[in-house]
Motif scaffolding. Structure first.
Motif, PDB file in Angstrom:
ATOM      1  N   ASN A 142       0.346  -2.746  11.182  1.00 12.73           N
ATOM      2  CA  ASN A 142       0.593  -3.471   9.942  1.00 12.73           C
ATOM      3  C   ASN A 142      -0.616  -4.279   9.489  1.00 12.73           C
ATOM      4  OD1 ASN A 142       2.300  -6.349   8.833  1.00 12.73           O
ATOM      5  ND2 ASN A 142       2.375  -4.390   7.758  1.00 12.73           N
ATOM      6  N   ASN A 154       4.368  -1.564  -2.890  1.00 12.40           N
ATOM      7  CA  ASN A 154       4.463  -1.201  -1.473  1.00 12.40           C
ATOM      8  C   ASN A 154       4.690   0.296  -1.248  1.00 12.40           C
ATOM      9  OD1 ASN A 154       4.185  -3.888  -0.624  1.00 12.40           O
ATOM     10  ND2 ASN A 154       6.365  -4.273  -0.900  1.00 12.40           N
ATOM     11  N   PHE A 181       3.714   2.105   2.053  1.00  8.55           N
ATOM     12  CA  PHE A 181       4.430   1.881   3.311  1.00  8.55           C
ATOM     13  C   PHE A 181       5.249   3.110   3.720  1.00  8.55           C
ATOM     14  CE2 PHE A 181       3.185  -2.394   2.573  1.00  8.55           C
ATOM     15  CZ  PHE A 181       3.250  -3.047   3.794  1.00  8.55           C
TER      16      PHE A 181
END
Length: 539
Positions: A447, A139, A142
């Motif tokens: 998102n 991730n 992000f």
């Protein structure tokens, strides 16, 4: 991440001048619901699948790992399970005057499970580690809006810290972004933004085997391919406290086996039901008052990887999408527990528009054959996925629909389990189409697009790369006004729809079930049990 998606307007936090989030209740109250007392010392079991990666927040973006880690870690922001509305969890306040520089104050006295206090540096250190390219966190992207991410995200970065992160004192830190970003105050409730204790940095590998968090449940043990055990952290200060003692995330290779355990009360909760239970609405009779329905935010799609010979062909992608009879499949195979998808953003997300995919998400075998002939594709088509969890049946139906419409062979290719499946996708080893489901990490149109369709996105399963899309997404990210940012995200979605790097297929409405032991149990918007809602009836 990766959801009964009900369709409603999810509320997002707007990062405007002097933004101040005020604390409010999270998903589930502590009051008793229904008749009878609650057993606060009870154990609860939930259906689980083997995690894809190590148990580190920034390395977990799928349901198997999330079921174990989400209750172990608490981020700055929480989300109400029924509306997805953000609220302050660990954050005391989040303020900004320009949606670029954010001052974050955290609540004092909040403890990690090892007894150490959570401080501002635990967030800053965790975010720097997670964004660092040499650490290979799933991730990492992000954190891309934070100033200094571009430098630290290199495989061998020359820096150890992002310039946009600054510890002010033990309970306050400052975040400077590359530009204004209207979604930041909503995004930081995602699991990847959780704090990490000092012990993590001493030995990350050991930590991943026995994670120490700051959430309502603490880690006890893990037996691979069998279970993960958690127990209540009685010193937890958050609004989302649990009202039971122990949790077992039980790993199943067969969803049908889990369902039979649920029916016989040997399993307490399932967030999704097997196809056999859905046939003819059988689950309604099976479960009765034990049926659990939720409002989920997610979408299912087929990724067409650009690195597979023949698949980098727009006519082929159009032909395949036109050849899938979504209406028939959701009606006969899924028994109306899903709805046909018509775009790249889930219903219920602010910025969703019906029909973005246009004619190419509607079944038309005549047009499908025309585009297939233009594509010049020869050989066999395949759709790959893990076969458990009810994934096989609708994909076999999709393959049959494609075969019948195009007159070409189409086979379902099963992976052994979800872990193997995601390893194939992440290592760019697909040989044809692949399932690419998405459950919202946080309630924002951003998102759905950045992680999946930006060239650097963490879940860009098709390896899609369109500089115009990247530019629009970056511009949207750096637009302070939320309404204006949404319009830019929508422009990016329109370009994505023209390229069809993924073919939207359906959205899950969301049905699950609970045992007779549970008085109350809810689904959250991300297709997980809302642990704070669960109440076990006292004997």
């Amino acid at each position: 991440m990766r959801a009964s998606r009900g369709f409603w307007g999810a509320t997002a936090v707007v990062a405007t001048a002097a933004l101040l989030l005020t604390a409010c209740g999270g998903g589930g109250s502590t009051e008793n619901k229904g008749s009878g007392a609650v057993d606060a010392n009870a154990s609860v079991s939930v259906y689980g699948t083997e995690p894809e990666n190590s148990l580190i927040p920034a390395n977990t973006n799928e349901l198997g790992g999330s079921k174990a880690l989400k209750p172990v870690f608490s981020a700055l922001i929480g989300y109400k399970s029924d509306t997805a509305e953000p609220y302050n969890l660990m954050a005391e306040s989040i303020t900004t005057t320009d949606s670029k520089v954010f001052d974050i104050k955290i609540k004092k006295g909040w403890k990690f499970h090892d007894g150490t206090e959570v401080k501002a540096k635990n967030f800053v250190d965790a975010w720097n580690y997670s964004a660092n390219g040499k650490n290979g966190m799933q991730n990492a992207s992000f954190f891309e809006q934070i100033q200094g991410y571009d430098e630290i995200s290199a495989k061998e970065p020359a820096v150890k810290e992002m310039s946009g992160l600054k510890v002010v004192n033990d309970y306050e830190f400052q975040v400077t972004l590359k530009g204004p970003f209207s979604v930041f105050s909503t995004k930081i409730g995602y699991l990847a933004f959780a704090p990490l204790p000092d012990k993590f940095f001493a030995d990350p590998e050991a930590f991943a085997k026995a994670p120490i968090g700051n959430g309502p449940l603490k880690f006890v043990s893990r037996t691979p391919n069998q279970n993960m055990k958690l127990t209540r952290f009685d010193e937890y200060q958050g609004e989302d406290k649990v009202k039971f003692k122990d949790l077992e995330v039980r790993i199943y290779t067969s969803q049908e086996t889990a369902y039979q355990d649920l029916l016989s009360n040997r399993l307490d909760f399932m967030e999704a039901l097997p196809p056999a239970a859905k046939a003819g609405g059988k689950y309604k009779t099976d479960l009765g008052e034990r049926l659990v329905e939720g409002k989920l935010l997610g979408i299912s799609a087929l990724a067409l990887p650009y690195y597979v010979p023949g698949y980098n062909n727009l006519d082929l992608r159009k032909a395949i999408s036109l050849a899938i009879d979504r209406e028939q499949i959701v009606k006969t195979v899924m028994n109306d527990t899903y709805a046909p998808a018509d775009g790249y953003v889930s219903r219920g997300i602010e910025g969703y528009r019906p029909g973005v995919c246009g004619e190419f998400c509607k079944f038309d075998p005549v047009k499908a054959k025309e585009f297939f002939a233009k594509s010049g594709f020869t050989g066999k088509l395949t759709i790959a996925s893990n076969a458990d969890g009810g994934r096989k049946e609708p994909l076999v139906a999709a393959c049959n629909s494609i075969k019948n419409a195009l007159g070409v062979e189409c086979d379902f290719v099963p992976a052994t389990d979800f872990g193997q499946w995601r390893s194939i996708v992440n290592n760019r080893q697909l040989t044809g189409m692949g399932r690419s489901d998405w459950s919202a990490d946080y309630p924002s149109i951003e998102n759905y697009l950045n992680p999946r369709y930006k060239s650097t996105g963490s879940s860009n399963d098709s390896t899609y790369n369109n500089p115009a899309v990247d530019a629009l997404l970056t511009q949207a990210d750096q637009t302070a006004d939320k309404a204006a940012a949404i319009k830019l995200y929508q422009q990016a979605e329109d370009l994505i729809a023209k390229d069809l790097p993924q073919i939207p297929v359906w959205e899950e409405k969301g049905v699950g079930g609970k045992s007779n032991r549970l008085k109350v149990a809810k689904l959250d918007f991300g297709r997980l049990a809302d642990y704070s809602s669960i109440e076990v009836a006292a004997k």
